[in-house]
Design a protein around this motif. Structure first.
Motif, PDB file in Angstrom:
ATOM      1  N   SER A  17       0.845  -1.408  -0.014  1.00  0.00           N
ATOM      2  CA  SER A  17       0.015   0.075  -0.046  1.00  0.00           C
ATOM      3  C   SER A  17       0.904   1.273   0.037  1.00  0.00           C
ATOM      4  O   SER A  17       1.902   1.221   0.497  1.00  0.00           O
ATOM      5  CB  SER A  17      -0.992   0.049   1.221  1.00  0.00           C
ATOM      6  N   HIS A  18       0.181   2.451  -0.481  1.00  0.00           N
ATOM      7  CA  HIS A  18       1.151   3.620  -0.565  1.00  0.00           C
ATOM      8  C   HIS A  18       0.061   4.659  -0.810  1.00  0.00           C
ATOM      9  O   HIS A  18      -1.273   4.513  -1.087  1.00  0.00           O
ATOM     10  CB  HIS A  18       2.240   3.537  -1.432  1.00  0.00           C
ATOM     11  N   PHE A  19       0.415   5.947  -0.993  1.00  0.00           N
ATOM     12  CA  PHE A  19      -0.476   6.901  -1.269  1.00  0.00           C
ATOM     13  C   PHE A  19       0.475   7.936  -2.108  1.00  0.00           C
ATOM     14  O   PHE A  19       1.912   8.108  -1.860  1.00  0.00           O
ATOM     15  CB  PHE A  19      -0.854   7.544  -0.204  1.00  0.00           C
ATOM     16  N   LEU A  20       0.165   8.778  -3.014  1.00  0.00           N
ATOM     17  CA  LEU A  20       0.989   9.604  -3.786  1.00  0.00           C
ATOM     18  C   LEU A  20       0.429  11.009  -3.682  1.00  0.00           C
ATOM     19  O   LEU A  20      -0.773  11.102  -2.791  1.00  0.00           O
ATOM     20  CB  LEU A  20       0.646   9.480  -5.265  1.00  0.00           C
ATOM     21  N   LYS A  21       1.018  11.947  -3.960  1.00  0.00           N
ATOM     22  CA  LYS A  21       0.807  13.458  -4.050  1.00  0.00           C
ATOM     23  C   LYS A  21      -0.452  13.791  -4.796  1.00  0.00           C
ATOM     24  O   LYS A  21      -1.247  14.748  -4.575  1.00  0.00           O
ATOM     25  CB  LYS A  21       1.859  14.246  -4.495  1.00  0.00           C
ATOM     26  N   LEU A  29      -4.583   6.373   1.239  1.00  0.00           N
ATOM     27  CA  LEU A  29      -4.045   5.297   1.293  1.00  0.00           C
ATOM     28  C   LEU A  29      -4.641   4.028   0.511  1.00  0.00           C
ATOM     29  O   LEU A  29      -6.011   3.816   0.580  1.00  0.00           O
ATOM     30  CB  LEU A  29      -4.020   4.732   2.604  1.00  0.00           C
ATOM     31  N   HIS A  30      -3.877   3.353  -0.567  1.00  0.00           N
ATOM     32  CA  HIS A  30      -4.598   2.430  -1.199  1.00  0.00           C
ATOM     33  C   HIS A  30      -3.406   1.344  -1.408  1.00  0.00           C
ATOM     34  O   HIS A  30      -1.964   1.590  -1.288  1.00  0.00           O
ATOM     35  CB  HIS A  30      -5.363   2.983  -2.527  1.00  0.00           C
ATOM     36  N   GLY A  31      -3.890   0.158  -2.150  1.00  0.00           N
ATOM     37  CA  GLY A  31      -2.888  -0.963  -2.523  1.00  0.00           C
ATOM     38  C   GLY A  31      -2.867  -1.464  -3.954  1.00  0.00           C
ATOM     39  O   GLY A  31      -3.762  -0.960  -4.740  1.00  0.00           O
ATOM     40  N   HIS A  32      -1.591  -1.832  -4.212  1.00  0.00           N
ATOM     41  CA  HIS A  32      -1.532  -2.429  -5.601  1.00  0.00           C
ATOM     42  C   HIS A  32      -1.138  -3.908  -5.638  1.00  0.00           C
ATOM     43  O   HIS A  32      -0.248  -4.096  -4.579  1.00  0.00           O
ATOM     44  CB  HIS A  32      -0.699  -1.872  -6.568  1.00  0.00           C
ATOM     45  N   ASN A  33      -1.368  -4.689  -6.394  1.00  0.00           N
ATOM     46  CA  ASN A  33      -0.392  -5.793  -6.804  1.00  0.00           C
ATOM     47  C   ASN A  33       0.520  -5.803  -7.841  1.00  0.00           C
ATOM     48  O   ASN A  33       0.083  -5.291  -8.879  1.00  0.00           O
ATOM     49  CB  ASN A  33      -1.252  -7.160  -7.327  1.00  0.00           C
ATOM     50  N   GLY A 140       4.210  -3.115 -12.993  1.00  0.00           N
ATOM     51  CA  GLY A 140       2.981  -2.764 -13.682  1.00  0.00           C
ATOM     52  C   GLY A 140       1.860  -2.706 -12.103  1.00  0.00           C
ATOM     53  O   GLY A 140       2.103  -3.599 -11.398  1.00  0.00           O
ATOM     54  N   GLU A 141       1.343  -1.806 -12.253  1.00  0.00           N
ATOM     55  CA  GLU A 141       0.188  -1.765 -11.066  1.00  0.00           C
ATOM     56  C   GLU A 141      -1.178  -2.092 -11.316  1.00  0.00           C
ATOM     57  O   GLU A 141      -1.942  -2.086 -10.628  1.00  0.00           O
ATOM     58  CB  GLU A 141       0.392  -0.306 -10.286  1.00  0.00           C
ATOM     59  N   SER A 142      -1.352  -2.542 -12.717  1.00  0.00           N
ATOM     60  CA  SER A 142      -2.591  -2.856 -13.086  1.00  0.00           C
ATOM     61  C   SER A 142      -2.447  -3.498 -14.516  1.00  0.00           C
ATOM     62  O   SER A 142      -1.334  -3.619 -14.931  1.00  0.00           O
ATOM     63  CB  SER A 142      -3.896  -1.779 -13.154  1.00  0.00           C
TER      64      SER A 142
HETATM   65 ZN   LIG Z   1      -1.485   3.770  -6.206  1.00  0.00          ZN
END
Ligand SMILES: [Zn+2]
Length: 151
Positions: A17-21, A29-33, A140-142
């Motif tokens: 999980s991470h968050f960006l500007k 806050l959200h996550g990716h595979n 790749g995040e999606s």
């Molecule tokens: Zn993200």
């Protein structure tokens, strides 16, 4: 003319999980595979290999697995204020305050945890091992979006 090996597999991945500007939905806050693939280019060694596939895959895994199921925090961000307390990490991102258990956080020496910079982070770690080879890393995040860093 040269040779290239490609390591691409659905088991080379990490969830985090991470968050960006920005954009707005990414500030939460959200996550990716995250899926990772790597290309290494060079001439052949005396055994007629660019690199050993198994060895390369193990090295990639040793870099990405420490991030698996962690909260990624970029320590070189200008926007974040990060404070370590005893067992917790406080992160202030503009008007938001997060407190995470220390053991759930993976710090990255990056300005942000974009896929672009994650690709560069993995690249730079691999470059420490395969110094004279040309390396390309995709993160790749999606299914439809990925970032690439190469040098
Ligand atoms: Zn993200």
């Amino acid at each position: 003319m040269g040779f290239k090996v490609i390591v691409e597999s659905t088991d080379i991945k990490f969830s985090a999980s991470h968050f960006l500007k920005q954009p707005l939905q990414c500030t939460r806050l959200h996550g990716h595979n995250y899926y990772v693939s790597v290309e290494v280019s060079d001439s052949l060694d005396e055994d007629h290999f660019v690199v050993d596939f198994t060895d390369l895959k193990e090295k990639i895994m040793s870099i990405v697995k420490p991030m698996d199921h962690y909260i990624l925090i970029p320590t070189k961000s200008d926007e974040l204020k990060i404070r370590e307390e005893k067992d917790s990490i406080e992160v202030i991102a503009s008007n938001k305050r997060y407190v995470f258990p220390r053991e759930d956080v993976f710090f990255l020496p990056l300005a942000a945890t974009t896929s672009e910079l994650l690709a560069k982070y993995i690249h730079d770690k691999l470059k420490e091992i395969y110094r004279n080879k040309k390396i390309l890393v995709r993160v790749g995040e999606s299914k439809s979006t990925m970032a690439v860093y190469f040098k």
